[in-house]
Design an enzyme around this catalytic site. Structure first.
Site, PDB file in Angstrom:
ATOM      1  N   HIS A 187       0.702  -1.214   0.018  1.00 31.57           N
ATOM      2  CA  HIS A 187       0.114  -0.036   0.058  1.00 31.57           C
ATOM      3  C   HIS A 187       0.902   1.002  -0.051  1.00 31.57           C
ATOM      4  O   HIS A 187       1.239   1.744   1.738  1.00 31.57           O
ATOM      5  CB  HIS A 187      -0.716  -0.107   1.233  1.00 31.57           C
ATOM      6  CG  HIS A 187      -1.597  -1.095   1.018  1.00 31.57           C
ATOM      7  ND1 HIS A 187      -3.134  -1.143   0.385  1.00 31.57           N
ATOM      8  CD2 HIS A 187      -2.110  -2.279   1.978  1.00 31.57           C
ATOM      9  CE1 HIS A 187      -3.600  -2.289   0.321  1.00 31.57           C
ATOM     10  NE2 HIS A 187      -2.524  -3.027   1.527  1.00 31.57           N
TER      11      HIS A 187
ATOM     12  N   HIS B 170      -0.357  -6.915  -5.394  1.00 30.98           N
ATOM     13  CA  HIS B 170      -0.550  -7.833  -4.428  1.00 30.98           C
ATOM     14  C   HIS B 170      -0.139  -9.087  -5.818  1.00 30.98           C
ATOM     15  O   HIS B 170      -0.468  -9.390  -6.951  1.00 30.98           O
ATOM     16  CB  HIS B 170      -2.338  -8.000  -3.804  1.00 30.98           C
ATOM     17  CG  HIS B 170      -2.300  -9.723  -3.696  1.00 30.98           C
ATOM     18  ND1 HIS B 170      -2.602 -10.687  -5.104  1.00 30.98           N
ATOM     19  CD2 HIS B 170      -2.361 -10.579  -2.873  1.00 30.98           C
ATOM     20  CE1 HIS B 170      -2.938 -12.196  -4.452  1.00 30.98           C
ATOM     21  NE2 HIS B 170      -2.398 -11.978  -3.142  1.00 30.98           N
TER      22      HIS B 170
ATOM     23  N   THR C 254       2.505 -16.759  -4.473  1.00 25.83           N
ATOM     24  CA  THR C 254       2.955 -17.365  -5.197  1.00 25.83           C
ATOM     25  C   THR C 254       2.574 -18.946  -4.234  1.00 25.83           C
ATOM     26  O   THR C 254       3.196 -18.931  -3.527  1.00 25.83           O
ATOM     27  CB  THR C 254       4.442 -17.868  -6.436  1.00 25.83           C
ATOM     28  OG1 THR C 254       5.071 -17.415  -5.143  1.00 25.83           O
ATOM     29  CG2 THR C 254       4.264 -17.124  -7.907  1.00 25.83           C
TER      30      THR C 254
ATOM     31  N   HIS D 230      -0.675  -5.610 -17.267  1.00 26.17           N
ATOM     32  CA  HIS D 230      -0.534  -6.850 -18.346  1.00 26.17           C
ATOM     33  C   HIS D 230       0.485  -7.756 -19.250  1.00 26.17           C
ATOM     34  O   HIS D 230       0.731  -8.351 -19.427  1.00 26.17           O
ATOM     35  CB  HIS D 230      -2.065  -6.367 -19.108  1.00 26.17           C
ATOM     36  CG  HIS D 230      -2.870  -5.991 -17.904  1.00 26.17           C
ATOM     37  ND1 HIS D 230      -3.878  -7.020 -17.298  1.00 26.17           N
ATOM     38  CD2 HIS D 230      -4.271  -4.754 -18.254  1.00 26.17           C
ATOM     39  CE1 HIS D 230      -4.415  -6.507 -16.729  1.00 26.17           C
ATOM     40  NE2 HIS D 230      -5.127  -5.334 -17.443  1.00 26.17           N
TER      41      HIS D 230
ATOM     42  N   HIS E 103     -20.412  -7.631  -3.635  1.00 27.29           N
ATOM     43  CA  HIS E 103     -22.046  -7.334  -3.273  1.00 27.29           C
ATOM     44  C   HIS E 103     -21.094  -5.723  -4.372  1.00 27.29           C
ATOM     45  O   HIS E 103     -22.881  -4.747  -3.723  1.00 27.29           O
ATOM     46  CB  HIS E 103     -21.428  -6.855  -2.120  1.00 27.29           C
ATOM     47  CG  HIS E 103     -20.458  -6.448  -1.199  1.00 27.29           C
ATOM     48  ND1 HIS E 103     -19.120  -7.099  -1.676  1.00 27.29           N
ATOM     49  CD2 HIS E 103     -19.656  -5.313  -0.433  1.00 27.29           C
ATOM     50  CE1 HIS E 103     -17.605  -6.445  -0.821  1.00 27.29           C
ATOM     51  NE2 HIS E 103     -18.499  -5.512  -0.753  1.00 27.29           N
TER      52      HIS E 103
END
Length: 303
Positions: free
Chosen positions: A121, A131, A134, A169, A199
């Site tokens: 953070h 994050h 492995t 990516h 949610h």
């Protein structure tokens, strides 16, 4: 993704494989710790008048050492408001309620698991949170799992077109494409599906890769091929994320940016406590609570 039925049976050299995997996770931890401390040293923008952060490490034991343990590596600095790079190797027996959820554990509840988990953070809202983890798991079967995902905290940066997200990516696409056992389109989709707050009907971040139950396929190189891929995931992370940090950590930010960062961190808390399998696994297997919950950001706000 639906959990597959994994072949049962362990190779004769499974203990050697465990030792090799455990040693790698510890080496990767030390490499990332050094890399992140270098970032702390390199800051020249806002807060550069403060002392650079340094990791504090703490060992912990599970069941007084009879069930393994691990090492916590935590840092609070001028680049990273809070970052944890943790390794653990734990073993024992799954509880009856948890056995049905783990491949190969219903008939025999014994397990062994080793891995690395990281959540960062940053202080600067222009730098995305991240994050990565492995792991190797052994029951009556054995497999690897892991992944990495990026969470920009500013709405204007939380798009697939943002250069940070595109770089992230691309790094893992290249990594996956080097390994015949990896499936980048599937792992990318799996990440989008997994890191989703049902949610709120929104993704946690801008994605990355996620994979699990990676079991040896002898026609594609077996355990060695899987392990090499898992190593490359860790290496790719340690290359791409510091690049993203360096591209952003000297930028100025506003009070509005900080407020948006804290609200977005609230989504992180919601996901980790409601949905994250790693958090649930750790708490249900007697893991170190301090280490498990260290993934939560230090300061959060809900509107």
């Amino acid at each position: 993704m639906e959990r597959p039925i994994l072949p049962k049976g362990l190779p004769e050299d499974i203990e050697d494989k465990k030792a090799v995997a455990q040693a790698w996770f510890q080496h990767l931890r030390d490499t990332i710790v050094a890399s992140f401390e270098t970032l702390e040293d390199e800051l020249t923008g806002p807060l550069s008048d403060q002392e650079p952060g340094r990791f504090v490490q703490k060992d912990w034991l599970r069941d007084n050492g009879e069930g393994g343990g691990g090492k916590m590596s935590m840092m609070e600095g001028r680049v990273f408001e809070k970052v944890g790079v943790h390794t653990s190797t734990v073993y024992g027996e799954f509880s009856p309620e948890f056995r049905k959820q783990i491949p190969g554990a219903e008939e025999d509840p014994r397990f062994w698991a080793s891995g690395l988990s990281l959540i960062a953070h940053p202080v600067n809202p222009n730098v995305p949170a991240v994050h990565m983890n492995t792991r190797m798991v052994v029951t009556t079967s054995h497999w690897f799992g892991g992944g990495a995902d990026l969470t920009p905290v500013l709405g204007r940066r939380r798009t697939q077109q943002d250069p940070d997200t595109q770089l992230f990516h691309r790094a893992f696409e290249i990594t996956c494409n080097r390994h015949p056992i990896a499936d980048y389109p599937r792992y990318k989709s799996w990440c989008d599906e997994y890191f989703f707050l049902k949610h709120r009907d929104e993704p946690r971040g801008t994605g990355g890769i996620f994979f699990d139950w990676l079991h040896p396929d002898e026609e594609k190189g077996g355990w060695d091929a899987n392990f090499t891929f898992v190593q490359d995931v860790g290496r790719a992370f340690n290359l791409v994320y510091p690049k993203i940090v360096r591209a952003n950590f000297n930028q100025n930010w506003t009070e509005e940016d900080r407020d948006e960062q804290l609200i977005r961190r609230g989504r992180y808390v919601e996901f980790n406590l409601l949905y994250d399998r790693g958090t649930i696994f750790g708490l249900k297997t007697g893991g170190n609570v301090e280490s498990i919950l260290s993934s939560l950001p230090p300061v959060v706000r809900w509107p």
